[in-house]
Design an enzyme around this catalytic site. Structure first.
Site, PDB file in Angstrom:
ATOM      1  N   ALA A 203      38.938  40.665  41.120  1.00 36.51           N
ATOM      2  CA  ALA A 203      39.836  41.377  40.193  1.00 36.51           C
ATOM      3  C   ALA A 203      39.025  42.010  39.069  1.00 36.51           C
ATOM      4  CB  ALA A 203      40.885  40.418  39.629  1.00 36.51           C
ATOM      5  N   ASP A 204      38.017  41.301  38.574  1.00 40.40           N
ATOM      6  CA  ASP A 204      37.104  41.866  37.572  1.00 40.40           C
ATOM      7  C   ASP A 204      36.386  43.090  38.121  1.00 40.40           C
ATOM      8  OD1 ASP A 204      37.274  40.426  35.187  1.00 40.40           O
ATOM      9  OD2 ASP A 204      36.022  38.807  35.933  1.00 40.40           O
ATOM     10  N   VAL A 205      35.794  42.932  39.300  1.00 42.23           N
ATOM     11  CA  VAL A 205      34.996  44.021  39.874  1.00 42.23           C
ATOM     12  C   VAL A 205      35.854  45.251  40.121  1.00 42.23           C
ATOM     13  CG1 VAL A 205      33.656  44.744  41.892  1.00 42.23           C
ATOM     14  CG2 VAL A 205      33.280  42.483  40.885  1.00 42.23           C
TER      15      VAL A 205
END
Length: 410
Positions: A176-178
């Protein structure tokens, strides 16, 4: 360096952890001058997220973690104490010389330092200001702190990941961060295009939860169309059969049959003529409806060949099939090597040596990615950037350091 797509674009990077640094690293790979602004004596939290750490020339651990290395190349590190008035004034001077500001403070966090978009936009009307948060700038969850793990849970991906009947499972990396970093970088490029045409900057609001919901992709739309809540299927696909991991004679392989022609080719190679002609399995729609029956019959054929026999034999017939590599096998794979997906760059912490990194996956024929800077040590470029950006002399640099606005590496 010349000829890079974002050459001449300068980014004031107030991000840490993974989503924001992924965004700015990606833009730095394409030529942007990314000025990573960090807290004196502390820096990006991920510098301490280890082991493993880079080994120094003496073979001992340094303070540079592998986690930090993964998202911070092609940047220059500057330390600024934003809690001080002098540091805030220095930041505003630097922002005037930048095209883009990227930050991932909590909602309203930079307002306390006079560095919110509303604080800056009148003086910097062409500034592109990108905020990356857990839950966005609006809505009931906006004030909450957000982490990848929370976004994966709240955004639904954990409910369809893993083996049925066991606890929900997150994806093995901070995806989700990436992906939020990737969406943010795309938005910034679109905003640059708009600015080039109109001269207008704007505020970009990206968050982990929105990103996670967006990349539910087919399973999300499956629900919206059917009203049926998707469930975890392990390695199976909701809309394609056969599509899963199978045990074979000496390990496991992935079989990903995407159409009826590929299914027939698999049947021929496997010697499963009766499955090819079985009316329950003649089309993908029927195979999806009768997946349990087909999957009960396939293991008898899959265990008759080795991983290499399946992969090589099906690849030559145009049927997608793959081994299940561990990470060591990934970087030893001939295709991964041929594509140059491991790079080694000189790094101060490694003494005379280099650190290994994962390459940018994009191959551009006219303006290839260039690796100009290793992930910087804390404050490595403070003196250099202040001179380059603001044209100040050594005396003023020293005065800024004495005021507590920054620290300068000798």
């Amino acid at each position: 360096m010349t000829g890079m797509p974002l050459e001449g674009i300068r980014i004031f990077d107030l991000t840490r952890i993974l989503a924001g640094p992924t965004c700015t690293q990606y833009l730095g790979d394409f030529g942007a001058d990314v000025i990573k602004v960090e807290r004196p004596d502390q820096g990006d939290d991920t510098r301490k997220w280890g082991p493993p750490y880079v080994k120094g020339h003496d073979g001992e651990d340094t303070t540079e973690s592998a986690y930090y290395l993964c998202a911070n190349r092609n940047k220059r590190s500057v330390t600024i104490n934003l809690a001080s008035e002098e540091g805030q004034q220095l930041a505003r001077r630097m922002i005037k010389e930048c095209d883009i500001l990227v930050e991932n403070f909590k909602v309203g966090g930079l307002k306390a330092y006079g560095l919110s978009y509303d604080d800056l936009k009148a003086e910097n009307p062409s500034l592109i200001y990108c905020s990356i948060t857990g839950f966005g700038q609006t809505g009931p969850y906006a004030p909450r702190a957000g982490y990848d793990f929370l976004a994966q849970g709240l955004g639904g991906i954990m409910s369809i990941t893993g083996t049925p009947g066991v606890e929900p499972v997150k994806v093995g990396v901070g995806i989700a961060d990436v992906m939020c970093g990737m969406y943010a970088s795309t938005a910034i490029l679109a905003a640059l295009r708009h600015r080039d045409r109109t001269g207008e900057g704007q505020h970009i609001d990206c968050c982990l939860l929105d990103t996670q919901v967006a990349w539910l992709i087919n399973e999300g739309v499956n629900y919206l169309v059917s009203g049926e809540v998707p469930k975890p299927r392990g390695n199976e696909h909701p809309n394609i059969v056969p599509y899963k991991v199978f045990e074979c004679a000496d390990g496991h392989v992935i079989l990903a049959v995407g159409n009826d022609g590929q299914y027939q080719k698999w049947c021929t190679f496997a010697g499963a003529e009766e499955l090819a002609s079985d009316p329950r399995f003649e089309t993908n729609s029927k195979r999806v409806r009768n997946r349990e029956e087909l999957y009960a019959l396939m293991p008898a054929y899959m265990t008759q060949k080795t991983v290499a026999e399946w992969v090589d034999g099906l690849a030559s017939r145009g049927v997608p099939c793959s081994p299940v590599n561990n990470i060591a096998q990934v970087f030893d794979d001939p295709q991964v090597k041929a594509r140059g997906m491991r790079i080694d760059v000189p790094h101060d912490a490694a003494g005379e040596g280099t650190v290994p990194l994962i390459a940018n996956p994009v191959k551009m024929s006219g303006t290839p990615v260039q690796y100009r800077h290793a992930p910087p040590t804390l404050g490595q470029h403070t003196d250099e950037v202040l001179r380059d950006l603001l044209g100040i002399d050594a005396e003023e640099v020293e005065a800024l350091a004495n005021s507590g606005a920054t620290t300068v590496k000798g």
